[in-house]
Design a protein around this motif. Structure first.
Motif, mmCIF file in Angstrom:
data_model
loop_
_atom_site.group_PDB
_atom_site.id
_atom_site.type_symbol
_atom_site.label_atom_id
_atom_site.label_comp_id
_atom_site.label_asym_id
_atom_site.label_seq_id
_atom_site.Cartn_x
_atom_site.Cartn_y
_atom_site.Cartn_z
ATOM 1 N N VAL A 28 0.844 -1.198 0.000
ATOM 2 C CA VAL A 28 0.000 0.000 0.000
ATOM 3 C C VAL A 28 0.876 1.244 0.000
ATOM 4 N N ALA A 29 0.222 2.390 -0.061
ATOM 5 C CA ALA A 29 0.947 3.655 -0.040
ATOM 6 C C ALA A 29 1.822 3.746 1.205
ATOM 7 N N GLY A 30 3.068 4.171 0.996
ATOM 8 C CA GLY A 30 4.005 4.272 2.106
ATOM 9 C C GLY A 30 4.900 3.069 2.262
ATOM 10 N N ASP A 31 4.597 1.959 1.557
ATOM 11 C CA ASP A 31 5.439 0.768 1.621
ATOM 12 C C ASP A 31 6.625 0.909 0.668
ATOM 13 N N MET A 32 7.725 0.234 1.018
ATOM 14 C CA MET A 32 8.905 0.233 0.180
ATOM 15 C C MET A 32 8.636 -0.492 -1.134
ATOM 16 N N GLU A 73 -0.670 10.703 1.788
ATOM 17 C CA GLU A 73 -0.791 10.520 0.343
ATOM 18 C C GLU A 73 -0.010 11.609 -0.408
ATOM 19 N N GLY A 74 0.793 11.160 -1.352
ATOM 20 C CA GLY A 74 1.540 12.090 -2.185
ATOM 21 C C GLY A 74 2.961 12.346 -1.739
ATOM 22 N N ASP A 75 3.338 11.891 -0.523
ATOM 23 C CA ASP A 75 4.717 12.089 -0.064
ATOM 24 C C ASP A 75 5.673 11.284 -0.951
ATOM 25 N N VAL A 76 6.682 11.936 -1.463
ATOM 26 C CA VAL A 76 7.704 11.272 -2.275
ATOM 27 C C VAL A 76 8.976 11.192 -1.441
ATOM 28 N N THR A 77 9.357 9.980 -1.087
ATOM 29 C CA THR A 77 10.486 9.796 -0.186
ATOM 30 C C THR A 77 11.110 8.418 -0.389
ATOM 31 N N ASP A 78 12.255 8.203 0.257
ATOM 32 C CA ASP A 78 12.925 6.904 0.202
ATOM 33 C C ASP A 78 12.826 6.166 1.541
ATOM 34 N N VAL A 79 12.053 6.705 2.476
ATOM 35 C CA VAL A 79 11.885 6.080 3.787
ATOM 36 C C VAL A 79 10.415 5.706 3.962
ATOM 37 N N PRO A 80 10.105 4.422 4.172
ATOM 38 C CA PRO A 80 8.709 3.985 4.249
ATOM 39 C C PRO A 80 8.007 4.426 5.524
ATOM 40 N N ARG A 81 6.707 4.171 5.549
ATOM 41 C CA ARG A 81 5.868 4.523 6.683
ATOM 42 C C ARG A 81 6.244 3.700 7.913
#
Length: 231
Positions: free
Chosen positions: A38-42, A123-131
């Motif tokens: 889901v959103a936020g997963d690696m 939603e929409g966060d663009v990053t390299d670190v998951p939730r």
């Protein structure tokens, strides 16, 4: 590490930014009936293209053996001064930074570094670190290329600066020779590795397991002052 396989993260090293992106990828964890990412997963590489991230997607992601290691020493002198420097380097080796992994496994009860400040939150966060997740067992903490770093370095291993007093001066006070010096070990290290010491890259409990940095104590920087006196 060249003999062990780990889950390989995507080349972009990022997480699913939105639910729509995760839904379009349609990747499941573990099996065909496993939970969807889901959103936020690696984002991991689905190596065999079956829509499932499991052991079948493991791949070699690093090599602990450097392409080149070496050292260079030189001594410079000017009048009564002398400077001796020894440089040491390693190039082309990878390190699995398990200390960093253990500190950032993306579950909410774990002590972490400031890296988690970049975690996906909405939603929409663009990053390299998951939730963050409430479980100590998280697919976002898989051993992956996320934790593999370039272990190359250049180190000023030792340096000694000395001064030898002129014999004409010492003769007046009946001393044959006098030299003062300051010497240092492990003075400066130039590296992209984020751990404490790229030269110490093995498990503290398994010192023969190279290329994995977990709980290893960095080399100590020392400064020594001294004199050589001849009467």
């Amino acid at each position: 590490m060249s003999q062990s396989a780990c889950f390989s993260a995507s080349a972009t090293g990022r997480v699913y930014a939105t639910s729509e992106e995760a839904k379009a990828a349609n990747i499941r964890d573990g099996s065909a009936s496993g939970p969807l990412y889901v959103a936020g997963d690696m984002i991991y590489v689905d190596t065999n293209g079956d829509g499932i991230i499991n052991d079948a997607d493991r791949s070699i992601i690093g090599n602990a053996k450097p392409r080149h290691i070496g050292g260079l020493t030189n001594t410079f002198s000017y009048k009564g001064f002398d400077l001796s420097v020894f440089l040491q380097w390693s190039y082309g080796n990878d390190i699995f930074n398990e200390t960093r992994e253990a500190s950032n496994r993306s579950f909410v009860y774990n002590a972490a570094t400031t890296e988690v400040l970049r975690s996906w939150r909405k939603e929409g966060d663009v990053t390299d670190v998951p939730r963050g997740t409430p479980s100590t067992i998280s697919r976002n903490g898989f051993a992956s290329s996320r934790w593999v770093e370039d272990g190359s370095y250049l180190r000023v291993k030792t340096a000694t600066l000395g001064y030898t007093f002129p014999a004409t001066l010492l003769k007046r006070i009946k001393i044959d020779n006098l030299r003062l010096y300051v010497s240092g070990q492990n003075l400066f290290t130039f590296t992209k590795y984020s751990g404490m010491d790229p030269e110490v890259n093995f498990r503290s409990t398994l010192p023969l397991l190279q290329g994995i940095d977990l709980g290893t104590y960095p080399l100590v920087r020392t400064i020594t002052f001294g004199l050589n006196l001849g009467l």
